[in-house]
Design an enzyme around this catalytic site. Sequence first.
Site, PDB file in Angstrom:
ATOM      1  N   THR A   1      -8.465   6.497  -2.090  1.00  0.00           N
ATOM      2  CA  THR A   1      -9.853   6.100  -2.325  1.00  0.00           C
ATOM      3  C   THR A   1     -10.799   7.265  -2.070  1.00  0.00           C
ATOM      4  O   THR A   1     -11.919   7.271  -2.570  1.00  0.00           O
ATOM      5  CB  THR A   1     -10.269   4.904  -1.435  1.00  0.00           C
ATOM      6  OG1 THR A   1     -10.010   5.215  -0.060  1.00  0.00           O
ATOM      7  CG2 THR A   1      -9.521   3.646  -1.829  1.00  0.00           C
TER       8      THR A   1
ATOM      9  N   LYS B   1     -14.474   8.536  -3.905  1.00  0.00           N
ATOM     10  CA  LYS B   1     -15.711   8.901  -3.204  1.00  0.00           C
ATOM     11  C   LYS B   1     -16.185  10.283  -3.624  1.00  0.00           C
ATOM     12  O   LYS B   1     -17.384  10.510  -3.826  1.00  0.00           O
ATOM     13  CB  LYS B   1     -15.482   8.825  -1.692  1.00  0.00           C
ATOM     14  CG  LYS B   1     -15.155   7.414  -1.200  1.00  0.00           C
ATOM     15  CD  LYS B   1     -14.453   7.409   0.145  1.00  0.00           C
ATOM     16  CE  LYS B   1     -13.856   6.052   0.434  1.00  0.00           C
ATOM     17  NZ  LYS B   1     -12.922   6.056   1.583  1.00  0.00           N
TER      18      LYS B   1
ATOM     19  N   LYS C   1      -8.378  13.874   4.568  1.00  0.00           N
ATOM     20  CA  LYS C   1      -7.607  12.631   4.525  1.00  0.00           C
ATOM     21  C   LYS C   1      -6.598  12.648   5.663  1.00  0.00           C
ATOM     22  O   LYS C   1      -6.446  13.660   6.358  1.00  0.00           O
ATOM     23  CB  LYS C   1      -6.888  12.479   3.187  1.00  0.00           C
ATOM     24  CG  LYS C   1      -6.002  13.663   2.795  1.00  0.00           C
ATOM     25  CD  LYS C   1      -5.388  13.461   1.417  1.00  0.00           C
ATOM     26  CE  LYS C   1      -6.418  13.618   0.331  1.00  0.00           C
ATOM     27  NZ  LYS C   1      -6.401  12.549  -0.643  1.00  0.00           N
ATOM     28  N   ARG C   2      -5.943  11.534   5.862  1.00  0.00           N
ATOM     29  CA  ARG C   2      -4.898  11.452   6.873  1.00  0.00           C
ATOM     30  C   ARG C   2      -3.869  12.560   6.658  1.00  0.00           C
ATOM     31  O   ARG C   2      -3.476  12.854   5.537  1.00  0.00           O
ATOM     32  CB  ARG C   2      -4.226  10.077   6.772  1.00  0.00           C
ATOM     33  CG  ARG C   2      -3.108   9.820   7.747  1.00  0.00           C
ATOM     34  CD  ARG C   2      -2.722   8.340   7.713  1.00  0.00           C
ATOM     35  NE  ARG C   2      -2.339   7.899   6.381  1.00  0.00           N
ATOM     36  CZ  ARG C   2      -1.078   7.888   5.914  1.00  0.00           C
ATOM     37  NH1 ARG C   2      -0.085   8.323   6.672  1.00  0.00           N
ATOM     38  NH2 ARG C   2      -0.815   7.416   4.698  1.00  0.00           N
TER      39      ARG C   2
ATOM     40  N   HIS D   1       0.806  -1.228   0.000  1.00  0.00           N
ATOM     41  CA  HIS D   1       0.000   0.000   0.000  1.00  0.00           C
ATOM     42  C   HIS D   1       0.835   1.272   0.000  1.00  0.00           C
ATOM     43  O   HIS D   1       0.281   2.348   0.201  1.00  0.00           O
ATOM     44  CB  HIS D   1      -0.910   0.029   1.233  1.00  0.00           C
ATOM     45  CG  HIS D   1      -2.141  -0.800   1.105  1.00  0.00           C
ATOM     46  ND1 HIS D   1      -3.264  -0.379   0.433  1.00  0.00           N
ATOM     47  CD2 HIS D   1      -2.430  -2.041   1.568  1.00  0.00           C
ATOM     48  CE1 HIS D   1      -4.196  -1.315   0.497  1.00  0.00           C
ATOM     49  NE2 HIS D   1      -3.715  -2.331   1.172  1.00  0.00           N
TER      50      HIS D   1
ATOM     51  N   LYS E   1       0.926  14.206   1.375  1.00  0.00           N
ATOM     52  CA  LYS E   1      -0.422  14.536   0.896  1.00  0.00           C
ATOM     53  C   LYS E   1      -0.592  16.042   0.707  1.00  0.00           C
ATOM     54  O   LYS E   1      -1.568  16.500   0.119  1.00  0.00           O
ATOM     55  CB  LYS E   1      -1.463  13.970   1.859  1.00  0.00           C
ATOM     56  CG  LYS E   1      -1.467  12.434   1.886  1.00  0.00           C
ATOM     57  CD  LYS E   1      -2.482  11.894   2.873  1.00  0.00           C
ATOM     58  CE  LYS E   1      -2.424  10.369   2.984  1.00  0.00           C
ATOM     59  NZ  LYS E   1      -2.952   9.688   1.784  1.00  0.00           N
TER      60      LYS E   1
END
Length: 837
Positions: free
Chosen positions: A671, A675, A563-564, A374, A569
């Site tokens: 993901t 969404k 998100k995390r 991952h 990110k």
Amino acid sequence: MKNDKTVMSEPKNGEKKTFHLDKEAFRRKVIENVKLFYRKTIAEASKQQIFQAVAFSVRDLIIDRWMATHKLYEEQDVRRVYYLSMEFLMGRALGNNMINLLCYQDVAEVLEELGFDINVIEDQEPDAALGNGGLGRLAACFLESLSTLGYPAYGCGIRYKYGMFKQEIKDGCQEEVPDNWLANGNPFEIKRPEYTERVKFGGYVRIEWDPEKQRNRFVQDGYTEVLAVPYDIPVVGYGNNVVNSLRIWDAQPIQEFNLMSFDKGDYDKAVEQENLAKTIVEVLYPNDNHYSGKELRLKQQYFFVSASVQRAVKHYKKNHSDIHKLYEKVCFQMNDTHPTLTVPELMRVLVDDEGLGWDEAWDITTKCCAYTNHTIMAEALEKWPVDLFNRLLPRIYQIVEEINRRFLIQVEERYPNQYCKIKNMAVLYEGQVRMANMAIVAGFSVNGVARLHTEILEKRELKDFYEMMPQKFNNKTNGITQRRFLLHGNPLLAKWVTEKIGTDAWITDLPQISKLAPFADDAAARKEFMEIKHQNKIRLAKYIKEHNGIDVDPDSIFDVQVKRMHEYKRQLLNIMHVMYLYNQMKADPSMDFYPTTFIFGGKAAAGYKRAKQTIQLINKVGDVINNDPSINGKIKVVFIEDYRVSNAEWIFAASDVSEQISTASKEASGTGNMKFMLNGAVTLGTMDGANVEIVEEVGAENAFIFGLSSEEVMDYEANGGYYPADIYNSDPDIKKVVDQMVDGTYNGSDKKMFMEIYNSFLNPSYGKADQYFILKDFRSYAQAREKVNKAYRDRDAWTRKAILNTAHAGKFTSDRTIEEYVKDIWHLQKVQVSYEG
């Protein structure tokens, strides 16, 4: 349920089967549960008590189907996948279970008759604190798809008492408080003490001679032992009677209380075993910035893996005498490196408990174990210090040593005198146990989770393994379940989709949603779509007002990054651009700008200082901008506290812009991007992870892409990075934003508040300067943001993009991903469960 008259109607003309709930019987059951559990009438019961009564009533609808499913599995002697994961971010269970039982509307009507709003009752349920980010949510989607598609499966994890933590924002800073999600119990779980296993830690290994088998036996002595007690949670398939299980393990002491030690005054010794068991299941991902945290995390991993493997082998032996054929009925899917101890634990069970020789056991193990990677981030490929590993798991370490020794013989035979191959592929190297390497060596399948991610693994990160064993590698692009993130999370849009395409087949066949595409050119349909979006924005605006005290305009652009929290990110890039916009607006109050609400959400790991500083920066910037009347509310900044599945559903439904801005080559898949897309948000992102495939599906004209490519990023990294100081010194706008982190604009008199972030761009002593290319991508990002702001003003054109995003989301269902896993890796057979209530 007693007197349950739920029946399954016969299908007509190929239509799916439907259930009809006896609403009167259900109503009586809810009233009865309130009385039995709480000694109250419906009128006297609290909302939490009503939730519990309804949840137990729904569980009664599930139980017989659950039993029928597993009875069929036994009768048909099915092959099962055991999906091993440290995280299962399940979200609330009640609503999802009612939807999949096809009784949501009926239950809503029963509650309305009793004087309750179903939404209020659903809100009484805490999110199950069994996961945090995309890894755990993916695992939850996969379990739901496995049940909906009718495939036999177990999810295997840990029953965390407090989860990761509940996030509170105080003075702009993240504070971690216990998330006591089990305070009122979990009405959907069932304790299964009859399947308790024992898990051993520490001690030493002695060798004794086995005269019967004429071989040495390895015996672990002097160990500490805990009980692993399973709790099963039903995972209900959509409209098909199939109910699989999520099995989460609780740790309990062999002896809860040592009265003799207590009587002697040794109070710590009296509860020693209880404390050991308690700490193992206390929290998800304990802070591992210290030795004891690392030890606890390794204990957690071995605890749930050992219990799951032991139970799977015992279940197999109940009906099969030949252990050599275990792989015919059992597949262990290791969700990232966390469950890699499955490999040596299965070897231990086969060699030590079952008495097999090494070669026999290895042949079985390498046919049972598969690995999903991952991450591309090197620090996320787990490594354990040998001294810790050997002390905590002495027998497992011996097995790992032997796995490594035998594998390196193969490497030397294949690549004689190529030391670099040993350096890159050894399981044990420089005092560390390298978990990803062990998973690849032992797994019969190694898959990435997006096409770009898999290509990077094969060409760069795992190049040596791919060269040696290419047959193991494959791609399985991630997906999401539309039952949760459209049907439940966005009921207005779900209903509209069904009406427009003339069928609800998309619920189990998401590619059917492509029939929506022609409506992108229908003016009436566009108006309806945007009205639905507006209603969802009103719903989220009310949530923000209630939880943040901030008024946001539903007519503004909702630009969202949830998100995390992690540097790659690049939430930092996002908020720095907001600072840049604010500077422009202050310089030119008449600046042409469509009002935008910038929404953030996500948790930072407790020990991740830089990510926590980014949260603080977002909130401090928001404090200044949200309270500046001179900009007339054109910018609002909101950080949604304690981001989780339940509020995520509302956020996705209300979003206009999906921020997917990770440094190219760093995001495995994502993901959240799927969404957002499904709910009609337009992607603003880099060509990273699954963004690449999203753009392929919807078309580049219906997304906003910016930034360095993955190849460009990797080229820079290969050559030592770049010099952000050049950009800082040559671009006054960027320089001003960076300087504002330390000049008092957002940090008041505390000059050190954001000094670490400031230094990360300019001071190489803090590591590679700007290693996530924030300044390098800043101007490209600013240009893309400007395009978004202009494009939104043409509402017809924007709505067309939004509808086309929803219409082209069909590929990104977890149902498709699971079918690919089944076809290429797991080789499961579908079942059909018949049940008459």
